[in-house]
Motif scaffolding. Structure first.
Motif: not given
Length: 211
Positions: A70-82, A67-68
């Motif tokens: 922007d069709k760029s396939p990869y995130k330009t950040v790596q996130g994590a949630f603890a 639904f975007s």
């Protein structure tokens, strides 16, 4: 699980290159680099922090482009949630800009918003949140989240915690950048130190307004 020895600064280099080459061919050619300098170090770090901050989820590197525009396939950040609680906890991110640490909540169900606003309105719990938010601001964190433009209906416009009442989500973050300790084992203690700064905010949500 490998022993954590640091987050290579090459992780930021990887994302700087990805920003200019966000396509499947480049990703597949550099997948081994992603695993070595991003995924494995972060998984090791999060596993060592889990006894104190809760089990962590490393987010998928792929974007949902359905639904975007922007069709760029990869995130330009790596996130994590603890987290030990659904929807509230501690955040870590690696990007071309380096490390970012954060914490708070992102749930915005009607029931949760009602609990949150009631707690912000109450004198004791509301003052505790205002104190936690002010301490984070003084320490360089940005207090952020989705907000209404005005105080929600049912509360006075001149409420002493009007800005906090406007929030639909509430978090705080700090861009640490590329410190000297990033690619050493000391990164574990430094990330933990920053997350402890965020603990009053996270604990407040858990105590007074859990999602």
């Amino acid at each position: 699980m490998e022993t954590f020895t640091g987050i290579p600064t090459a992780a930021s280099d990887f994302y700087a290159e990805l920003e200019d080459n966000n396509n499947r061919d480049w990703w597949l050619a550099h997948k081994d680099t992603y695993d070595a300098v991003v995924r494995v170090p972060l998984e090791s770090l999060l596993a060592e922090l889990a006894p104190v901050f809760g089990p962590a989820k490393l987010f998928r590197p792929y974007r949902d482009v359905r639904f975007s525009p922007d069709k760029s396939p990869y995130k330009t950040v790596q996130g994590a949630f603890a987290s030990n609680y659904e929807g509230v906890g501690f955040y870590l991110q690696v990007s071309a800009d380096g490390l970012l640490v954060g914490g708070g909540f992102h749930s915005s169900s009607a029931a949760h918003l009602a609990r949150y606003r009631t707690a912000v309105d109450a004198p004791v719990s509301g003052a505790a949140l205002a104190k936690a938010a002010a301490a984070l601001s003084e320490s360089g964190f940005g207090v952020e989240g989705q907000k209404l433009k005005t105080v929600p209906r049912g509360f006075p416009r001149d409420h002493p915690r009007a800005e906090l009442l406007k929030h639909k989500t509430l978090s705080a973050s700090l861009l640490v950048g590329l410190p000297d300790w990033m690619d050493t084992a000391s990164a574990r203690e430094e990330v933990a130190r920053h997350w402890e700064q965020l603990r009053p905010l996270v604990d407040w949500v858990i105590r007074y307004a859990a999602p």
